[in-house]
Design a protein around this motif. Structure first.
Motif, PDB file in Angstrom:
ATOM      1  N   SER A  26     137.569  17.791  69.469  1.00 27.90           N
ATOM      2  CA  SER A  26     138.621  18.561  68.788  1.00 27.90           C
ATOM      3  C   SER A  26     138.930  19.832  69.579  1.00 27.90           C
ATOM      4  CB  SER A  26     138.162  18.900  67.371  1.00 27.90           C
ATOM      5  OG  SER A  26     139.024  19.848  66.798  1.00 27.90           O
ATOM      6  N   LEU A  27     137.859  20.509  70.005  1.00 24.00           N
ATOM      7  CA  LEU A  27     137.983  21.733  70.804  1.00 24.00           C
ATOM      8  C   LEU A  27     138.693  21.445  72.130  1.00 24.00           C
ATOM      9  CD1 LEU A  27     136.906  24.669  70.439  1.00 24.00           C
ATOM     10  CD2 LEU A  27     134.915  23.987  71.783  1.00 24.00           C
ATOM     11  N   MET A  28     138.279  20.377  72.787  1.00 26.36           N
ATOM     12  CA  MET A  28     138.854  20.037  74.089  1.00 26.36           C
ATOM     13  C   MET A  28     140.325  19.618  73.969  1.00 26.36           C
ATOM     14  SD  MET A  28     135.708  17.863  75.804  1.00 26.36           S
ATOM     15  CE  MET A  28     136.501  17.559  77.395  1.00 26.36           C
ATOM     16  N   GLU A  29     140.613  18.747  72.994  1.00 28.95           N
ATOM     17  CA  GLU A  29     141.977  18.196  72.918  1.00 28.95           C
ATOM     18  C   GLU A  29     142.990  19.186  72.356  1.00 28.95           C
ATOM     19  OE1 GLU A  29     143.962  13.843  72.132  1.00 28.95           O
ATOM     20  OE2 GLU A  29     143.002  14.790  70.442  1.00 28.95           O
ATOM     21  N   SER A  30     142.495  20.258  71.746  1.00 26.69           N
ATOM     22  CA  SER A  30     143.413  21.300  71.247  1.00 26.69           C
ATOM     23  C   SER A  30     144.270  21.873  72.375  1.00 26.69           C
ATOM     24  CB  SER A  30     142.639  22.416  70.551  1.00 26.69           C
ATOM     25  OG  SER A  30     142.034  21.900  69.390  1.00 26.69           O
ATOM     26  N   PHE A  31     143.799  21.764  73.595  1.00 25.94           N
ATOM     27  CA  PHE A  31     144.586  22.192  74.763  1.00 25.94           C
ATOM     28  C   PHE A  31     145.920  21.446  74.814  1.00 25.94           C
ATOM     29  CE2 PHE A  31     145.740  21.073  79.197  1.00 25.94           C
ATOM     30  CZ  PHE A  31     146.123  22.334  79.644  1.00 25.94           C
ATOM     31  N   PHE A  32     145.913  20.184  74.398  1.00 30.30           N
ATOM     32  CA  PHE A  32     147.121  19.364  74.499  1.00 30.30           C
ATOM     33  C   PHE A  32     148.012  19.439  73.266  1.00 30.30           C
ATOM     34  CE2 PHE A  32     143.921  17.463  77.246  1.00 30.30           C
ATOM     35  CZ  PHE A  32     144.628  17.325  78.429  1.00 30.30           C
ATOM     36  N   HIS A  33     147.417  19.559  72.083  1.00 28.27           N
ATOM     37  CA  HIS A  33     148.204  19.431  70.850  1.00 28.27           C
ATOM     38  C   HIS A  33     148.269  20.693  69.993  1.00 28.27           C
ATOM     39  CE1 HIS A  33     148.760  15.289  71.605  1.00 28.27           C
ATOM     40  NE2 HIS A  33     147.519  14.921  71.332  1.00 28.27           N
ATOM     41  N   GLY A  34     147.634  21.776  70.446  1.00 28.56           N
ATOM     42  CA  GLY A  34     147.603  22.962  69.583  1.00 28.56           C
ATOM     43  C   GLY A  34     146.498  22.837  68.549  1.00 28.56           C
ATOM     44  N   LYS A  35     146.415  21.686  67.859  1.00 26.56           N
ATOM     45  CA  LYS A  35     145.337  21.446  66.883  1.00 26.56           C
ATOM     46  C   LYS A  35     145.031  19.958  66.932  1.00 26.56           C
ATOM     47  CE  LYS A  35     144.136  22.618  62.107  1.00 26.56           C
ATOM     48  NZ  LYS A  35     143.702  21.373  61.460  1.00 26.56           N
ATOM     49  N   SER A  36     143.769  19.619  67.065  1.00 26.80           N
ATOM     50  CA  SER A  36     143.413  18.206  67.192  1.00 26.80           C
ATOM     51  C   SER A  36     142.234  17.886  66.291  1.00 26.80           C
ATOM     52  CB  SER A  36     143.034  17.912  68.645  1.00 26.80           C
ATOM     53  OG  SER A  36     142.276  16.724  68.729  1.00 26.80           O
ATOM     54  N   SER A  37     142.256  16.683  65.716  1.00 31.93           N
ATOM     55  CA  SER A  37     141.122  16.249  64.878  1.00 31.93           C
ATOM     56  C   SER A  37     139.945  15.814  65.758  1.00 31.93           C
ATOM     57  CB  SER A  37     141.547  15.061  64.004  1.00 31.93           C
ATOM     58  OG  SER A  37     141.786  13.927  64.825  1.00 31.93           O
ATOM     59  N   GLY A  38     140.231  15.489  67.029  1.00 29.16           N
ATOM     60  CA  GLY A  38     139.178  15.004  67.923  1.00 29.16           C
ATOM     61  C   GLY A  38     138.933  13.508  67.824  1.00 29.16           C
ATOM     62  N   LEU A  39     139.686  12.828  66.952  1.00 32.49           N
ATOM     63  CA  LEU A  39     139.444  11.402  66.721  1.00 32.49           C
ATOM     64  C   LEU A  39     139.875  10.515  67.884  1.00 32.49           C
ATOM     65  CD1 LEU A  39     140.347  11.042  62.965  1.00 32.49           C
ATOM     66  CD2 LEU A  39     138.171  10.440  64.027  1.00 32.49           C
ATOM     67  N   ASP A  40     141.005  10.866  68.520  1.00 34.11           N
ATOM     68  CA  ASP A  40     141.489  10.023  69.629  1.00 34.11           C
ATOM     69  C   ASP A  40     140.466   9.961  70.765  1.00 34.11           C
ATOM     70  OD1 ASP A  40     143.703   9.761  68.113  1.00 34.11           O
ATOM     71  OD2 ASP A  40     145.147  10.453  69.597  1.00 34.11           O
ATOM     72  N   PRO A  41     139.987  11.129  71.252  1.00 34.75           N
ATOM     73  CA  PRO A  41     138.984  11.066  72.310  1.00 34.75           C
ATOM     74  C   PRO A  41     137.688  10.387  71.857  1.00 34.75           C
ATOM     75  CG  PRO A  41     139.785  13.321  72.032  1.00 34.75           C
ATOM     76  CD  PRO A  41     140.381  12.499  70.942  1.00 34.75           C
TER      77      PRO A  41
END
Length: 308
Positions: free
Chosen positions: A133-148
């Motif tokens: 979630s922390l890492m993918e927030s770079f791409f989406h502003g806010k991420s659940s982390g589920l995709d990665p």
């Protein structure tokens, strides 16, 4: 250098609902994948990817967290030596293009990483989800982390609630007539604007009630039916879900698909639902007769996901 492959993902059920803590079911989609590679000769595409990795490196280097630590020196050195992310996963299509990239970076550069071979307890899954979630927030502003998470583990994941995840099995595919399929809208969708529309709608009490009472219950029933192979009941519930989405999520459905969405519900030949946040990308479909549906929707590009 060529890193391991990380696959696309499909959130079969749970789009928007998981933001409000209801159930979701995500499965890997092996038709698309990505891997880290190095090249001394850049094309326009690999150069853009290399620049994107440098921006991502800067973001990870700026994180102030004890949740995860990376070998940043090695990451930077690899970028300087021409590393890029070679991916066939379409961007803006709701199938986890940034998720696969995040999974590959974690896999290669995270210290003390949790591996797929471990006994994946709920705590480990939650920790991984938090890191991603922390890492993918770079791409989406806010991420659940589920995709990665899905891409990294490459196994179906059942989301019971925000703090309750489990790896799950899905019924094995059969050579039947029925299918889950993707319909290509041929429009690139953007996650952030769609999520903003949803969050604004959530300020409306009637919409909140619909999410809690109709949408979440229907989604939960679909997941239950799918996991237990109750296909007859599944199609009844997916039809209801398709209606609820068409009535309440119209801004997330590209205009030119409203008519075929409605036709599916009326004819019972197929049912459509959102795949990810909508606004473009793929639309997810369910049918009892895939060959018939291919004929009906012959003007559109369909991709098979799962047969039953």
């Amino acid at each position: 250098m060529k890193g391991p492959l990380f696959y696309a993902k499909i959130l079969l059920f749970g789009e928007y609902g998981i933001i409000k803590d209801s159930k979701g079911l995500a499965i890997p989609y092996n038709s698309y994948q990505g891997a880290l590679k190095k090249s001394k000769k850049f094309t326009t595409k690999t150069k853009e990817s290399n620049k994107n990795l440098l921006r991502f490196y800067t973001y990870l280097a700026s994180l102030d967290t004890d949740l995860v630590h990376f070998n940043l020196d090695e990451f930077k050195k690899d970028i300087e030596q021409g590393m890029y992310f070679d991916s066939s996963i379409p961007q803006g299509y709701g199938v986890g293009s940034s998720g696969a990239l995040v999974a590959s970076i974690y896999d290669k550069y995270a210290f003390e990483k949790i591996t797929v071979l471990e006994n994946l307890t709920r705590d480990k899954l939650l920790k991984l989800k938090g890191v991603f979630s922390l890492m993918e927030s770079f791409f989406h502003g806010k991420s659940s982390g589920l995709d990665p998470l899905n891409s990294y583990l490459s196994i179906p994941i059942l989301i019971n609630s925000k703090d309750n995840l489990e790896a799950t099995g899905i019924p094995s595919q059969k050579e039947g007539k029925g299918a889950v399929f993707l319909l290509d809208s041929e429009i690139v969708g953007e996650t952030e604007p769609m999520v903003s529309i949803f969050m604004n709608k959530m300020k409306n009490e009637g919409f909140r009630k619909m999410i809690d009472e109709d949408f979440a219950k229907c989604t939960d029933a679909c997941i239950d039916d799918f996991l237990h192979g109750n296909m007859k009941s599944l199609f009844g519930n997916v039809k209801n879900l398709s209606k609820i989405v068409l009535d309440n999520f119209k801004p997330m459905i590209p205009q030119r698909f409203h008519t075929i969405w409605q036709k599916g519900i009326e004819s019972n030949d197929y049912y459509l639902k959102l795949c990810g946040s909508g606004g473009g990308g793929y639309i997810l479909g369910f049918t009892k007769d895939f060959n018939k549906t291919k004929t009906i929707l012959k003007d559109y590009r369909l991709e098979l996901v799962y047969r039953f």
